[in-house]
Design an enzyme around this catalytic site. Structure first.
Site, PDB file in Angstrom:
ATOM      1  N   GLN A 125      21.239   6.822  44.388  1.00 38.24           N
ATOM      2  CA  GLN A 125      21.830   8.158  44.208  1.00 38.24           C
ATOM      3  C   GLN A 125      22.086   8.787  45.572  1.00 38.24           C
ATOM      4  OE1 GLN A 125      19.590  10.371  40.807  1.00 38.24           O
ATOM      5  NE2 GLN A 125      18.203   8.799  41.540  1.00 38.24           N
TER       6      GLN A 125
ATOM      7  N   ILE B 115      23.491   9.489  49.337  1.00 26.94           N
ATOM      8  CA  ILE B 115      24.799   9.361  49.995  1.00 26.94           C
ATOM      9  C   ILE B 115      24.632   8.896  51.447  1.00 26.94           C
ATOM     10  CG2 ILE B 115      25.859  11.009  48.419  1.00 26.94           C
ATOM     11  CD1 ILE B 115      25.783  13.120  50.632  1.00 26.94           C
TER      12      ILE B 115
ATOM     13  N   HIS C 185      26.438   8.279  43.560  1.00 25.86           N
ATOM     14  CA  HIS C 185      26.804   9.668  43.870  1.00 25.86           C
ATOM     15  C   HIS C 185      27.662   9.767  45.130  1.00 25.86           C
ATOM     16  CE1 HIS C 185      23.221  11.320  41.303  1.00 25.86           C
ATOM     17  NE2 HIS C 185      24.238  10.905  40.566  1.00 25.86           N
TER      18      HIS C 185
ATOM     19  N   CYS D 207      41.201  11.956  49.600  1.00 25.61           N
ATOM     20  CA  CYS D 207      42.273  12.957  49.518  1.00 25.61           C
ATOM     21  C   CYS D 207      42.593  13.185  48.051  1.00 25.61           C
ATOM     22  CB  CYS D 207      43.492  12.409  50.255  1.00 25.61           C
ATOM     23  SG  CYS D 207      45.000  13.348  49.977  1.00 25.61           S
TER      24      CYS D 207
ATOM     25  N   CYS E  52      45.273  14.803  55.913  1.00 22.70           N
ATOM     26  CA  CYS E  52      44.931  13.486  55.359  1.00 22.70           C
ATOM     27  C   CYS E  52      45.558  12.415  56.260  1.00 22.70           C
ATOM     28  CB  CYS E  52      45.462  13.362  53.929  1.00 22.70           C
ATOM     29  SG  CYS E  52      45.364  11.667  53.308  1.00 22.70           S
TER      30      CYS E  52
ATOM     31  N   THR F 291      12.761   9.162  43.123  1.00 18.46           N
ATOM     32  CA  THR F 291      13.674  10.073  42.415  1.00 18.46           C
ATOM     33  C   THR F 291      12.881  10.897  41.410  1.00 18.46           C
ATOM     34  OG1 THR F 291      15.669  10.241  41.043  1.00 18.46           O
ATOM     35  CG2 THR F 291      14.399   8.210  40.823  1.00 18.46           C
TER      36      THR F 291
HETATM   37  C1  BJW Z   1       9.016  10.741  47.628  1.00 17.37           C
HETATM   38  C2  BJW Z   1       8.725  10.940  48.979  1.00 17.37           C
HETATM   39  C3  BJW Z   1       8.252   9.837  49.706  1.00 17.37           C
HETATM   40  C4  BJW Z   1       9.416  12.818  48.146  1.00 17.37           C
HETATM   41  N1  BJW Z   1       8.103   8.666  49.088  1.00 17.37           N
HETATM   42  N2  BJW Z   1       8.853   9.566  47.050  1.00 17.37           N
HETATM   43  C5  BJW Z   1      21.716  19.078  30.406  1.00 17.37           C
HETATM   44  C6  BJW Z   1      20.963  17.989  30.022  1.00 17.37           C
HETATM   45  C7  BJW Z   1      21.192  16.716  30.541  1.00 17.37           C
HETATM   46  C8  BJW Z   1      22.202  16.520  31.474  1.00 17.37           C
HETATM   47  C9  BJW Z   1      22.959  17.601  31.854  1.00 17.37           C
HETATM   48  C10 BJW Z   1      22.719  18.863  31.332  1.00 17.37           C
HETATM   49  N3  BJW Z   1      23.596  19.723  31.903  1.00 17.37           N
HETATM   50  C11 BJW Z   1      24.363  19.034  32.769  1.00 17.37           C
HETATM   51  C12 BJW Z   1      23.986  17.743  32.747  1.00 17.37           C
HETATM   52  C13 BJW Z   1      24.563  16.638  33.567  1.00 17.37           C
HETATM   53  C14 BJW Z   1      24.192  16.769  35.029  1.00 17.37           C
HETATM   54  C15 BJW Z   1      22.676  16.872  35.153  1.00 17.37           C
HETATM   55  O1  BJW Z   1      21.962  15.907  35.138  1.00 17.37           O
HETATM   56  N4  BJW Z   1      22.156  18.072  35.317  1.00 17.37           N
HETATM   57  C16 BJW Z   1      20.694  18.258  35.387  1.00 17.37           C
HETATM   58  C17 BJW Z   1      20.352  19.119  36.578  1.00 17.37           C
HETATM   59  C18 BJW Z   1      20.231  18.789  34.067  1.00 17.37           C
HETATM   60  N5  BJW Z   1      24.684  15.555  35.676  1.00 17.37           N
HETATM   61  C19 BJW Z   1      25.917  15.464  36.126  1.00 17.37           C
HETATM   62  O2  BJW Z   1      26.692  16.394  36.101  1.00 17.37           O
HETATM   63  C20 BJW Z   1      26.340  14.119  36.654  1.00 17.37           C
HETATM   64  N6  BJW Z   1      27.547  13.712  35.999  1.00 17.37           N
HETATM   65  C21 BJW Z   1      27.578  13.465  34.690  1.00 17.37           C
HETATM   66  O3  BJW Z   1      26.601  13.600  33.962  1.00 17.37           O
HETATM   67  O4  BJW Z   1      28.801  13.029  34.242  1.00 17.37           O
HETATM   68  C22 BJW Z   1      28.985  12.821  32.822  1.00 17.37           C
HETATM   69  C23 BJW Z   1      28.472  11.511  32.333  1.00 17.37           C
HETATM   70  C24 BJW Z   1      28.180  11.366  30.992  1.00 17.37           C
HETATM   71  C25 BJW Z   1      27.710  10.164  30.503  1.00 17.37           C
HETATM   72  C26 BJW Z   1      27.545   9.073  31.337  1.00 17.37           C
HETATM   73  C27 BJW Z   1      27.854   9.207  32.646  1.00 17.37           C
HETATM   74  C28 BJW Z   1      28.300  10.425  33.142  1.00 17.37           C
HETATM   75  C29 BJW Z   1      26.620  14.180  38.145  1.00 17.37           C
HETATM   76  C30 BJW Z   1      25.378  14.426  38.941  1.00 17.37           C
HETATM   77  C31 BJW Z   1      25.737  14.590  40.429  1.00 17.37           C
HETATM   78  C32 BJW Z   1      24.511  14.854  41.284  1.00 17.37           C
HETATM   79  N7  BJW Z   1      24.932  15.151  42.594  1.00 17.37           N
HETATM   80  C33 BJW Z   1      23.910  15.370  43.626  1.00 17.37           C
HETATM   81  C34 BJW Z   1      24.633  15.750  44.932  1.00 17.37           C
HETATM   82  C35 BJW Z   1      25.332  14.499  45.499  1.00 17.37           C
HETATM   83  C36 BJW Z   1      25.835  14.672  46.869  1.00 17.37           C
HETATM   84  C37 BJW Z   1      24.815  15.183  47.867  1.00 17.37           C
HETATM   85  O5  BJW Z   1      23.849  14.477  48.243  1.00 17.37           O
HETATM   86  O6  BJW Z   1      25.008  16.308  48.304  1.00 17.37           O
HETATM   87  O7  BJW Z   1      23.141  14.158  43.814  1.00 17.37           O
HETATM   88  S1  BJW Z   1      22.659  16.571  43.166  1.00 17.37           S
HETATM   89  C38 BJW Z   1      21.300  15.724  43.895  1.00 17.37           C
HETATM   90  O8  BJW Z   1      20.360  15.293  42.875  1.00 17.37           O
HETATM   91  C39 BJW Z   1      21.893  14.432  44.510  1.00 17.37           C
HETATM   92  C40 BJW Z   1      20.840  13.432  44.153  1.00 17.37           C
HETATM   93  O9  BJW Z   1      21.387  12.127  44.203  1.00 17.37           O
HETATM   94  C41 BJW Z   1      20.405  13.856  42.782  1.00 17.37           C
HETATM   95  C42 BJW Z   1      19.051  13.316  42.367  1.00 17.37           C
HETATM   96  O10 BJW Z   1      18.033  13.800  43.188  1.00 17.37           O
HETATM   97  P1  BJW Z   1      16.812  12.854  43.584  1.00 17.37           P
HETATM   98  O11 BJW Z   1      17.300  11.735  44.413  1.00 17.37           O
HETATM   99  O12 BJW Z   1      16.031  12.520  42.389  1.00 17.37           O
HETATM  100  O13 BJW Z   1      15.996  13.833  44.580  1.00 17.37           O
HETATM  101  P2  BJW Z   1      14.868  14.916  44.194  1.00 17.37           P
HETATM  102  O14 BJW Z   1      14.730  15.803  45.370  1.00 17.37           O
HETATM  103  O15 BJW Z   1      15.125  15.542  42.913  1.00 17.37           O
HETATM  104  O16 BJW Z   1      13.550  14.035  44.027  1.00 17.37           O
HETATM  105  C43 BJW Z   1      12.955  13.361  45.122  1.00 17.37           C
HETATM  106  C44 BJW Z   1      11.676  12.656  44.620  1.00 17.37           C
HETATM  107  O17 BJW Z   1      11.160  11.914  45.709  1.00 17.37           O
HETATM  108  C45 BJW Z   1      10.578  13.623  44.147  1.00 17.37           C
HETATM  109  O18 BJW Z   1      10.069  13.176  42.894  1.00 17.37           O
HETATM  110  C46 BJW Z   1       9.518  13.503  45.225  1.00 17.37           C
HETATM  111  O19 BJW Z   1       8.189  13.603  44.729  1.00 17.37           O
HETATM  112  C47 BJW Z   1       9.765  12.125  45.758  1.00 17.37           C
HETATM  113  N8  BJW Z   1       9.364  11.940  47.165  1.00 17.37           N
HETATM  114  N9  BJW Z   1       8.904  12.262  49.307  1.00 17.37           N
HETATM  115  C48 BJW Z   1       8.357   8.567  47.791  1.00 17.37           C
HETATM  116  N10 BJW Z   1       7.898   9.955  51.043  1.00 17.37           N
END
Ligand code: BJW
Length: 241
Positions: free
Chosen positions: A96, A98, A114, A122, A141, A182
């Site tokens: 996930q 970038i 992601h 573009c 672009c 994650t």
């Molecule tokens: C350690 C550590 C160490 C710390 N060692 N561990 C309601 C219900 C369900 C879903 C939805 C809903 N409303 C909307 C949605 C969908 C939505 C969603 O999920 N929303 C939720 C918030 C509810 N999702 C979307 O919109 C996605 N698209 C989508 O669903 O399209 C439709 C579809 C339908 C069907 C199939 C397929 C698709 C798109 C999501 C885009 C997320 N974008 C981001 C930004 C990307 C660019 C950027 O980086 O700026 O992606 S948001 C951000 O969160 C980023 C990450 O990749 C993503 C996940 O975060 P991650 O990696 O889990 O980080 P953290 O900080 O949350 O966790 C870190 C963990 O590490 C923690 O647990 C720590 O404890 C641990 N840790 N130190 C080991 N040393």
């Protein structure tokens, strides 16, 4: 419970926690990115439409830090590259993140679901291309020359993650699924473990600093910093062969 396999296809999902010890912030930890900026402002198409300069500034700063902030892969990234090289079957990393730390560590079978910080695209050409400098509304672009058309090649909330077909195929056929660093808050990635669990012979393991939102869905959970627990787990997996 299915035993830890000694062969078979593997999918490794990674999140921001794997890059934390490399110096990159996570999102939802106390000092994480969402404690400093509102995700609605910088990680949605609506936020970009409202204030593109703010969003460009947010990604420019992160791109600059990734390239010039002394960021390097840690022992967890290196252990996964070793796993890909030594495991007898396919190891697919679905990240996930970038950042490019898996590539820098030597992983080659990798999907950035992601997007990638070091790419732009573009609105008109729609072709991602490598990018290492700052981006602004005025940047033309390189392909079509239009201004106000470039954006970071990242997936914001409400947008479809990349290569979902390939990911779903790999999840449905894997024997081992690892989820590393994650929080399990963001879908569809948070639902991958349930997809894998439909295959009763597949084994699932969470490796995270603390129990994630979906920890109870995994066969095994190993909690600790990624740079400790991932190399130790990879060693155990490869020794069991
Ligand atoms: C350690 C550590 C160490 C710390 N060692 N561990 C309601 C219900 C369900 C879903 C939805 C809903 N409303 C909307 C949605 C969908 C939505 C969603 O999920 N929303 C939720 C918030 C509810 N999702 C979307 O919109 C996605 N698209 C989508 O669903 O399209 C439709 C579809 C339908 C069907 C199939 C397929 C698709 C798109 C999501 C885009 C997320 N974008 C981001 C930004 C990307 C660019 C950027 O980086 O700026 O992606 S948001 C951000 O969160 C980023 C990450 O990749 C993503 C996940 O975060 P991650 O990696 O889990 O980080 P953290 O900080 O949350 O966790 C870190 C963990 O590490 C923690 O647990 C720590 O404890 C641990 N840790 N130190 C080991 N040393």
């Amino acid at each position: 419970m299915p035993p830890l396999p000694s062969a078979g296809p593997m999918v490794v999902l990674t999140g921001a926690g794997i890059s934390k010890e490399s110096g990159l912030d996570t999102f939802r930890d106390q000092d994480g990115i969402w404690s400093k900026v509102r995700l609605e402002d910088v990680a949605t198409p609506e936020g970009f439409a409202r204030d593109p300069a703010l969003v460009h500034g947010f990604y420019n700063a992160r791109r600059h830090n990734l390239l010039h902030g002394g960021i390097a892969p840690n022992a967890a990234h290196h252990a996964l590259a070793r796993l890909e090289a030594e495991w007898p079957d396919e190891v697919l990393i679905v990240t996930q993140n970038i950042d490019d730390l898996h590539e820098r560590a030597g992983s080659t079978r990798l999907i950035h679901m992601h997007g990638e910080l070091l790419k732009i695209r573009c609105r008109h050409c729609d072709q991602p291309r490598a990018w290492t400098s700052d981006l602004s509304l005025q940047t033309p672009c390189p392909d079509c020359g239009r201004t106000q058309s470039l954006r970071p090649h990242v997936v914001w909330f409400g947008e479809m993650p990349l290569q979902m077909g390939t990911i779903m195929t790999a999840l449905n056929r894997c024997r081992l699924f690892l989820s590393i660093g994650t929080s399990g808050h963001v879908y569809p990635a948070a639902g991958f473990v349930e997809t894998v669990r439909r295959n009763r012979s597949a084994h699932t393991v969470e490796l995270n600093l603390e129990p994630s939102e979906g920890a109870s869905l995994f066969h095994d959970c190993i909690h600790g910093p990624a740079s400790d627990v991932v190399p130790a787990f990879v060693e155990r997996l490869l020794a069991g062969r």
